[in-house]
Design an enzyme around this catalytic site. Structure first.
Site, mmCIF file in Angstrom:
data_model
loop_
_atom_site.group_PDB
_atom_site.id
_atom_site.type_symbol
_atom_site.label_atom_id
_atom_site.label_comp_id
_atom_site.label_asym_id
_atom_site.label_seq_id
_atom_site.Cartn_x
_atom_site.Cartn_y
_atom_site.Cartn_z
ATOM 1 N N LEU A 1 5.369 1.916 4.631
ATOM 2 C CA LEU A 1 5.914 0.773 4.278
ATOM 3 C C LEU A 1 6.556 0.466 3.238
ATOM 4 O O LEU A 1 6.937 -0.430 2.790
ATOM 5 C CB LEU A 1 4.587 -0.390 4.219
ATOM 6 C CG LEU A 1 3.468 -0.576 5.285
ATOM 7 C CD1 LEU A 1 2.108 -1.264 4.752
ATOM 8 C CD2 LEU A 1 3.913 -0.884 6.311
ATOM 9 N N SER B 1 7.111 1.883 0.174
ATOM 10 C CA SER B 1 6.344 1.662 -1.376
ATOM 11 C C SER B 1 7.362 2.405 -2.054
ATOM 12 O O SER B 1 7.530 1.445 -2.997
ATOM 13 C CB SER B 1 5.064 2.012 -1.271
ATOM 14 O OG SER B 1 5.166 2.867 -1.296
ATOM 15 N N SER B 2 7.647 3.916 -1.640
ATOM 16 C CA SER B 2 8.743 4.115 -2.544
ATOM 17 C C SER B 2 9.938 3.478 -2.693
ATOM 18 O O SER B 2 10.957 3.308 -3.995
ATOM 19 C CB SER B 2 8.451 5.953 -2.343
ATOM 20 O OG SER B 2 8.701 6.055 -0.803
ATOM 21 N N ALA C 1 10.582 0.416 -1.769
ATOM 22 C CA ALA C 1 10.216 -1.130 -2.789
ATOM 23 C C ALA C 1 10.232 -0.605 -4.521
ATOM 24 O O ALA C 1 10.454 -1.462 -5.614
ATOM 25 C CB ALA C 1 8.737 -1.885 -2.382
ATOM 26 N N PRO D 1 0.507 -1.470 0.095
ATOM 27 C CA PRO D 1 0.106 -0.345 -0.126
ATOM 28 C C PRO D 1 0.744 1.052 -0.320
ATOM 29 O O PRO D 1 1.930 1.660 0.441
ATOM 30 C CB PRO D 1 -0.772 -0.474 1.128
ATOM 31 C CG PRO D 1 -0.047 -1.227 1.751
ATOM 32 C CD PRO D 1 0.914 -2.137 1.043
ATOM 33 N N ASP E 1 14.850 1.994 3.963
ATOM 34 C CA ASP E 1 13.670 1.396 3.167
ATOM 35 C C ASP E 1 14.679 0.092 2.346
ATOM 36 O O ASP E 1 14.584 -0.142 1.576
ATOM 37 C CB ASP E 1 13.023 2.415 3.480
ATOM 38 C CG ASP E 1 11.937 2.513 4.219
ATOM 39 O OD1 ASP E 1 12.603 2.954 4.974
ATOM 40 O OD2 ASP E 1 10.758 3.084 3.418
HETATM 41 O O1 PMV Z 1 7.765 6.071 7.961
HETATM 42 P P1 PMV Z 1 9.205 5.838 7.708
HETATM 43 O O2 PMV Z 1 8.923 4.474 7.122
HETATM 44 O O3 PMV Z 1 10.147 6.667 6.498
HETATM 45 O O4 PMV Z 1 9.759 5.937 8.947
HETATM 46 C C1 PMV Z 1 10.674 7.021 9.040
HETATM 47 C C2 PMV Z 1 11.807 6.678 10.516
HETATM 48 C C3 PMV Z 1 12.195 7.737 11.370
HETATM 49 O O5 PMV Z 1 12.811 7.133 12.206
HETATM 50 C C4 PMV Z 1 11.162 8.177 12.128
HETATM 51 C C5 PMV Z 1 13.337 8.138 10.117
HETATM 52 C C6 PMV Z 1 14.178 7.547 9.762
HETATM 53 O O6 PMV Z 1 14.705 8.503 8.547
HETATM 54 O O7 PMV Z 1 14.730 7.070 10.355
#
Ligand code: PMV
Length: 312
Positions: free
Chosen positions: A90, A92-93, A95, A85, A135
């Protein structure tokens, strides 16, 4: 090759969001929710994404991925499909970016997870202006990943940018059933990070919570290695308490977490918070999903992906 495809998993942060901004470690898990990209050298005169001409406004990640991994080798036909989603925290960008970079690199020859992770990070960085490699590295490697400032055992690769340094590690993990609950609302990551920064400036209690989240990450690594699901669940609950006290939870997230807990070993928000998604380590995935949906969320059942990016 004139045609290739790749898929990459979405991710959730299991422990350590926000604390990682202050130099603590974090643990992310790749989920069995996938983004798939197919690329084909086209006979046309412009690159198209799902049938529409590629433009900066709608296709920033594709455009940047093509620029970095394909260059001026000619127009492409790009087609995509996804079960991650979007705008839900999660990954997605990431992935999308990892799958697209891998497909483009596959047309040109051999590729490695590390090579894809590095290019995909640069793509996200160029589009977002700031990004951590969490990510993109998780979508590339899959499995469970530990991000820290220093190298530890099972080190995979280190990414450095703008004076920051992230060492990416593989983690051992037990079979786990997760249920993700999406609130349907998007939190503002930059604003939430700023809120935590201000709290830490003003208050030693907030700083202590960040340090404790860092300790939870380290305990979490141990619990994963021991396959201790009960302790993992307890640590998720405790981590949520600290995130909530730091002001990054929301009534919607709290409602989904409360609904999930009777059917879970632990539950917490995942990612920046303020909306977005929560993650539960489920005892009973079906009951947990139903409870989340009854509480107004959208539920996704997932396990940990074991492969990372795969050329199809
Ligand atoms: O929302 P997400 O999955 O992009 O996670 C952000 C996580 C933080 O620790 C708040 C920021 C980061 O860049 O690590």
């Amino acid at each position: 090759m004139t045609e290739a495809g790749a898929r990459a998993p979405g991710k959730a942060i299991l422990f350590g969001e926000h604390a990682v901004v202050f130099g603590e470690g974090a643990i992310a898990v790749a989920l069995t929710l996938y983004f798939e990209t197919r690329v084909r050298v086209s006979g046309g005169d412009e690159t198209r994404v799902d049938g529409r001409p590629m433009d900066r406004k709608h296709h920033a990640y594709y455009q940047e991925a093509v620029r970095q991994a394909w260059g001026a080798r000619g127009p492409l036909e790009i087609t995509t499909s996804s079960s991650v989603p979007s705008s839900s925290g999660l990954g997605s960008s990431a992935a999308l970016t990892v799958a697209t970079v891998a497909a483009l690199k596959a047309m040109r020859g051999r590729l490695s997870q590390e090579d894809v992770a590095r290019t995909a990070f640069e793509v996200e960085f160029a589009v977002q202006g700031r990004a951590s490699p969490t990510d993109t590295s998780t979508a590339s490697h899959g499995r469970a990943v530990y991000i820290a400032r220093d190298e530890h055992e099972r080190h995979l690769w280190t990414v450095e940018k703008g004076g920051n340094r992230w060492c990416i590690h593989d983690l051992e993990f037990p079979p786990m059933d997760f249920v993700i609950g999406y609130t349907g609302k998007k939190g503002n990551t930059a604003e939430l990070i700023e809120r935590v920064r201000r709290a830490c400036e003003a208050d030693a209690g907030a700083r202590a919570r960040i340090a404790r989240i860092g300790a939870i990450v380290e305990e979490g690594r141990g619990a994963l290695a021991r396959h201790d699901l009960v302790r993992l669940g307890q640590l998720m609950d405790e981590n949520q308490g600290h995130l909530s006290a730091l002001g990054v939870s929301s009534p919607e997230l709290e409602a989904l977490i409360a609904a999930a807990r009777p059917h879970a070993l632990g539950a917490k928000l995942t990612g920046a918070g303020g909306g977005g998604s929560m993650i539960a380590l489920a005892r009973d995935s079906k009951a947990c999903s139903s409870a989340i949906e009854r509480a107004g969320g959208k539920a996704f059942q997932a396990k940990i992906d074991r492969e990372g990016v795969v050329v199809l």
